[in-house]
Design a protein around this motif. Sequence first.
Motif, PDB file in Angstrom:
ATOM      1  N   SER A 280       0.837  -1.192   0.000  1.00 40.52           N
ATOM      2  CA  SER A 280       0.000   0.000   0.000  1.00 40.52           C
ATOM      3  C   SER A 280       0.880   1.253   0.000  1.00 40.52           C
ATOM      4  N   GLY A 281       0.279   2.386  -0.390  1.00 38.54           N
ATOM      5  CA  GLY A 281       0.985   3.653  -0.351  1.00 38.54           C
ATOM      6  C   GLY A 281       1.959   3.828  -1.502  1.00 38.54           C
ATOM      7  N   SER A 282       2.906   4.725  -1.316  1.00 42.40           N
ATOM      8  CA  SER A 282       3.896   5.006  -2.357  1.00 42.40           C
ATOM      9  C   SER A 282       4.842   3.824  -2.527  1.00 42.40           C
ATOM     10  N   HIS A 283       5.211   3.552  -3.772  1.00 38.87           N
ATOM     11  CA  HIS A 283       6.170   2.493  -4.056  1.00 38.87           C
ATOM     12  C   HIS A 283       7.553   3.041  -4.398  1.00 38.87           C
TER      13      HIS A 283
ATOM     14  N   TYR B  47       4.423   8.981  -4.873  1.00 34.69           N
ATOM     15  CA  TYR B  47       3.585  10.127  -4.535  1.00 34.69           C
ATOM     16  C   TYR B  47       4.176  11.430  -5.080  1.00 34.69           C
TER      17      TYR B  47
ATOM     18  N   ARG C 226       2.633   4.754   7.636  1.00 40.49           N
ATOM     19  CA  ARG C 226       1.579   5.754   7.385  1.00 40.49           C
ATOM     20  C   ARG C 226       2.142   7.159   7.515  1.00 40.49           C
TER      21      ARG C 226
ATOM     22  N   ASP D  34       4.069   8.092   4.415  1.00 37.07           N
ATOM     23  CA  ASP D  34       3.189   8.450   3.305  1.00 37.07           C
ATOM     24  C   ASP D  34       2.564   9.825   3.516  1.00 37.07           C
ATOM     25  N   GLU D  35       2.242  10.175   4.755  1.00 38.16           N
ATOM     26  CA  GLU D  35       1.695  11.502   5.030  1.00 38.16           C
ATOM     27  C   GLU D  35       2.705  12.587   4.671  1.00 38.16           C
TER      28      GLU D  35
ATOM     29  N   LEU E 217       5.017  12.349   2.411  1.00 35.54           N
ATOM     30  CA  LEU E 217       5.097  12.402   0.956  1.00 35.54           C
ATOM     31  C   LEU E 217       3.909  13.151   0.360  1.00 35.54           C
TER      32      LEU E 217
ATOM     33  N   GLN F 151      -5.169  11.502  -4.077  1.00 35.10           N
ATOM     34  CA  GLN F 151      -5.147  10.056  -3.880  1.00 35.10           C
ATOM     35  C   GLN F 151      -6.103   9.341  -4.830  1.00 35.10           C
TER      36      GLN F 151
END
Length: 381
Positions: free
Chosen positions: A82-85, A107, A190, A193-194, A196, A212
């Motif tokens: 999940s999230g940015s790769h 992101y 998390r 990601d926030e 980013l 998103q």
Amino acid sequence: MTEPGKRIRIAVAGLGVIARTVHLPLLQRRADLFDIVALSDLSPARLAELGARYGVEPARRHTDAAAMLSSGGCDAVLLATSGSHGGLAATALRHGLPVLCEKPLAYTLAETGRLTGPDAGTAPLMVGYMKQYDPAVAEAARLLKEIGGAAAVHAVEVTVLHAGGDQQLAFANLPPAPRDLPAEQAARLRAADERLLDAAVGGDAGARTLYQILINSISHDLSLLRLFTGAPATVDHVATWPLAPDGPPEPSVEISGRLPAGGRYGIRWLNLPDCPAYRETVTLHHARGALELVFPSPYLLNAPTTLTAVDRHGGGERRAVFRSVTEAFEQELVAFHAMVTAGVRPLTGVAEGAADLRTSQQVVRRYGELTGAAIGGEAAS
């Protein structure tokens, strides 16, 4: 690069919905091309269950994806976390591992820059836009080329009826979400990601939600625009609106603008959690008719996309319908294998993935101009 036809030893990072319902079953189906040799996920229970199901020995089951990438013993990696790769993709490339990366690639544009810098190595990367490999999309591209290509497109209309995940996944009988996720590690991811998201678009809640939706879902439609017409030349209009005052937090989205050859595009992404079925329609209008693609839910393997080609015939209208049960995700895996073993260029690599991020940030910037929302980060520049 290995020799063409050789089985690829592949590691899979992230064992959530898309891995369980699509990637792992298809990798097993294509055992002529792939051998699943390593898995990673935050949940030990998921690792134990899926490791046993797909024959991955306990020593090759990792709760840390970066540790899996550094452990060796594989030829390529599929990123479905999940999230940015961006961070994991950079790590994989530094280890010389070709990457099949689920969207979003990243992101921020800064992350994509690190995937092509001097420290990235020379391993290739494919972004997982499976709709580009759908047989109906390939046929639409062939027909479009026959009538003049991108310059022949007068307008592109996209409508997505985005049904809730429970509606799309009821058939799969997935187990409940795992309860053994390490709270501290999950919170750390998390928070990353926030940060980013802040770097991409700033802190406005509406802008972050829109971004998103763009990079996680509408990016598929941006990838099809790139394939057929080139990336949007302008973003002229952006609107978001809720289903109801007490409805879901994700709004519906409308975007429109100009295409590179002068035509127009319009995208309507409608968040309809109680809609009975997901449906996506992409219509390319040209002077003599239209090419209309209708996609079913992506989780339904081998459910055909329908292409309807409409044109003039004599004094009337002629309709030709094309369908194929060949699975787009499987075709994507075949293309990934060709990229790894024969150096075949993917339809979307780092540069094209970055172009979709750039378009998404342009949409957010225009949203801020039209609504007064404070846009920050890369999108503001």
